[in-house]
Design an enzyme around this catalytic site. Structure first.
Site, mmCIF file in Angstrom:
data_model
loop_
_atom_site.group_PDB
_atom_site.id
_atom_site.type_symbol
_atom_site.label_atom_id
_atom_site.label_comp_id
_atom_site.label_asym_id
_atom_site.label_seq_id
_atom_site.Cartn_x
_atom_site.Cartn_y
_atom_site.Cartn_z
ATOM 1 N N LYS A 1 -11.595 -4.503 -6.016
ATOM 2 C CA LYS A 1 -12.583 -3.659 -5.158
ATOM 3 C C LYS A 1 -11.819 -2.418 -5.868
ATOM 4 C CE LYS A 1 -14.115 -3.128 -0.526
ATOM 5 N NZ LYS A 1 -12.634 -3.755 -0.056
ATOM 6 N N LYS B 1 0.722 -1.089 0.285
ATOM 7 C CA LYS B 1 -0.218 -0.012 0.085
ATOM 8 C C LYS B 1 0.899 1.350 0.228
ATOM 9 C CE LYS B 1 -4.673 -1.706 1.213
ATOM 10 N NZ LYS B 1 -6.060 -1.547 1.913
ATOM 11 N N LYS C 1 -6.352 -11.840 -8.731
ATOM 12 C CA LYS C 1 -7.405 -11.628 -7.466
ATOM 13 C C LYS C 1 -8.322 -10.502 -7.923
ATOM 14 C CE LYS C 1 -7.332 -9.438 -3.162
ATOM 15 N NZ LYS C 1 -7.849 -9.430 -1.244
HETATM 16 P P1 ATP Z 1 -9.013 -3.752 -0.946
HETATM 17 O O1 ATP Z 1 -9.367 -4.149 -2.931
HETATM 18 O O2 ATP Z 1 -9.298 -2.745 -1.318
HETATM 19 O O3 ATP Z 1 -7.398 -4.360 -1.049
HETATM 20 P P2 ATP Z 1 -10.212 -6.348 -1.498
HETATM 21 O O4 ATP Z 1 -11.584 -6.580 -2.530
HETATM 22 O O5 ATP Z 1 -9.247 -6.628 -2.153
HETATM 23 O O6 ATP Z 1 -9.682 -4.606 -1.476
HETATM 24 P P3 ATP Z 1 -10.400 -6.560 0.943
HETATM 25 O O7 ATP Z 1 -11.027 -5.019 1.115
HETATM 26 O O8 ATP Z 1 -8.954 -6.716 1.551
HETATM 27 O O9 ATP Z 1 -10.638 -6.765 -0.237
HETATM 28 O O10 ATP Z 1 -10.890 -7.649 1.368
HETATM 29 C C1 ATP Z 1 -11.959 -7.597 1.816
HETATM 30 C C2 ATP Z 1 -11.951 -9.858 2.384
HETATM 31 O O11 ATP Z 1 -13.102 -10.296 1.934
HETATM 32 C C3 ATP Z 1 -10.872 -10.294 2.701
HETATM 33 O O12 ATP Z 1 -11.585 -11.512 4.001
HETATM 34 C C4 ATP Z 1 -10.538 -10.935 1.535
HETATM 35 O O13 ATP Z 1 -9.805 -12.145 2.079
HETATM 36 C C5 ATP Z 1 -12.086 -11.372 0.923
HETATM 37 N N1 ATP Z 1 -11.858 -11.391 -0.172
HETATM 38 C C6 ATP Z 1 -11.210 -9.765 -1.217
HETATM 39 N N2 ATP Z 1 -11.574 -10.258 -2.711
HETATM 40 C C7 ATP Z 1 -11.346 -11.620 -2.499
HETATM 41 C C8 ATP Z 1 -11.016 -12.545 -3.928
HETATM 42 N N3 ATP Z 1 -11.502 -12.187 -5.139
HETATM 43 N N4 ATP Z 1 -11.687 -13.380 -3.203
HETATM 44 C C9 ATP Z 1 -11.665 -14.392 -2.216
HETATM 45 N N5 ATP Z 1 -12.125 -13.506 -1.015
HETATM 46 C C10 ATP Z 1 -11.574 -12.340 -1.066
#
Ligand code: ATP
Ligand code: LTN
Length: 336
Positions: A204, A119, A201
């Site tokens: 968002k 980050k 992955k």
């Molecule tokens: P950012 O893009 O802001 O990093 P993110 O969409 O990757 O956010 P987080 O807020 O970091 O999501 O994650 C919230 C939860 O959702 C965590 O438990 C994470 O493991 C799960 N999660 C996020 N993206 C995925 C994915 N693509 N597949 C499975 N689980 C996910």
């Protein structure tokens, strides 16, 4: 809520940042599992809005995202009668314990966190101290409720290790104060990948909106995103090496229909990718439809939402205050 009956079950704590619209990845990888855990465990859930300001937030959008996150989690099936569900900034013990834990966390430990390294590269113009000490706040969230288990994605495992180290260190100095929590990592295959770059992955914060499906996307938008999903040139629906796009779509289909990849492969034998993408899109639309309907009801009903998050915060404050008071007494603070 009867505290005596529920005390026998293991305690689960988890939280999610309201840093944007939740994706299908968040739902299938995290939120859906939280809902399932509610009967078996003593669950406590939060919208981690204190964590979210480690990255600059626009006030209006932020306010909207916090409320959307709360309503959407209710719509997914988080039941505040079973599982206290609150907004982190409403419960002041989190920031207080986080400060204390900061003083029991080493600079070197925080420097090793890969999320901090990632980050701080991504937001090079705003490498603030909060981004650095983020794990101590997460440790406070968990330790305040004496959680036994913490459902998190693999990306958060390092933060949980650090939480355990902080708790063990504190217990070592002052005697048993905190329960040492274990990570609860969902079953493999729960990782949902980007529809455009299927080795990454689904996230968002990805700038390409076609790469992710938001839980609140309309059916039209969802169908379009799936039709544009990256595949390969083999034109056979099967799991295979070098077929990341199709593997991901099979994974999504399997997660939303509960069919095995083999059943899906058999069902689409002889059919093209066009048909398959349409079918996956439709299955996702149908999975999200009831959640979207419930969300639309909740979000209109601000009084109901306020009632729920206020009573969640009251419960959380009572419970977490016990831990905070114990911690402060052990350190030597004078009781009020
Ligand atoms: P950012 O893009 O802001 O990093 P993110 O969409 O990757 O956010 P987080 O807020 O970091 O999501 O994650 C919230 C939860 O959702 C965590 O438990 C994470 O493991 C799960 N999660 C996020 N993206 C995925 C994915 N693509 N597949 C499975 N689980 C996910
Ligand atoms: N850091 C987590 C969100 C989070 C969390 C927590 C998860 C904040 N506090 C406590 C589990 C327990 C994330 O970004 N996914």
């Amino acid at each position: 809520m009867s505290e005596t009956v529920q005390e026998k079950k293991k305690v689960i704590f988890s939280a999610i940042q309201p840093s944007g619209s939740f994706t299908l990845g968040n739902y299938l990888g995290a939120l859906r599992n939280w809902v399932k855990l509610q009967d078996e465990y003593n669950c406590i859930f939060a919208v981690a809005d204190l964590h979210a300001i480690t990255v600059r937030q626009d006030p209006q959008k932020f306010r909207h995202n916090i409320m959307e996150a709360y309503a959407l989690l209710l719509a997914c099936g988080i039941d505040p009668q079973k599982s206290p569900f609150f907004i982190q900034s409403h419960v002041h013990t989190h920031a207080e314990l986080a400060w204390i834990l900061n003083c029991y966390t080493q600079f070197g430990e925080l420097s090793r966190m890969t999320q901090f390294k990632d980050k701080s590269q991504k937001h090079a113009d705003n490498v603030n101290a909060g981004l650095f000490t983020y794990p101590s706040l997460m440790a406070a969230d968990i330790l305040l409720y004496q959680a036994d288990l913490v459902p998190v994605g693999i990306d958060q495992k390092q933060h949980l290790e650090l939480t355990r180290n902080i708790a063990e260190r504190f217990n070592g100095v002052y005697g048993k104060t905190f329960t040492i929590p274990d990570a609860y990592i969902g079953k493999a295959g729960a990782k949902i990948c980007s529809l455009q770059e299927p080795t990454k992955k689904m996230s968002k914060s990805d700038e390409n909106a076609n790469s992710w499906v938001a839980m609140l996307d309309t059916p039209d938008v969802i169908m379009k995103k799936f039709k544009r999903a990256v595949t390969d040139s083999e034109a056979v629906v099967r799991v295979g090496e070098g077929k990341d796009g199709i593997n991901n779509l099979i994974g999504i289909m399997s997660a939303v229909t509960d069919k095995t990849p083999d059943e899906i492969t058999a069902e689409f034998e002889g059919k093209g990718y066009g048909d398959f993408k349409t079918a996956v899109g439709e299955a996702v639309v149908e999975t999200l439809r009831p959640i979207q309907e419930r969300y639309n009801d909740y979000i209109k009903n601000k009084d109901y939402l306020a009632e729920q998050y206020k009573s969640g915060a009251e419960f959380a404050l009572r419970l977490s205050q016990r831990t905070l008071s114990k911690v402060m007494k052990k350190i030597g603070y004078i009781a009020k």
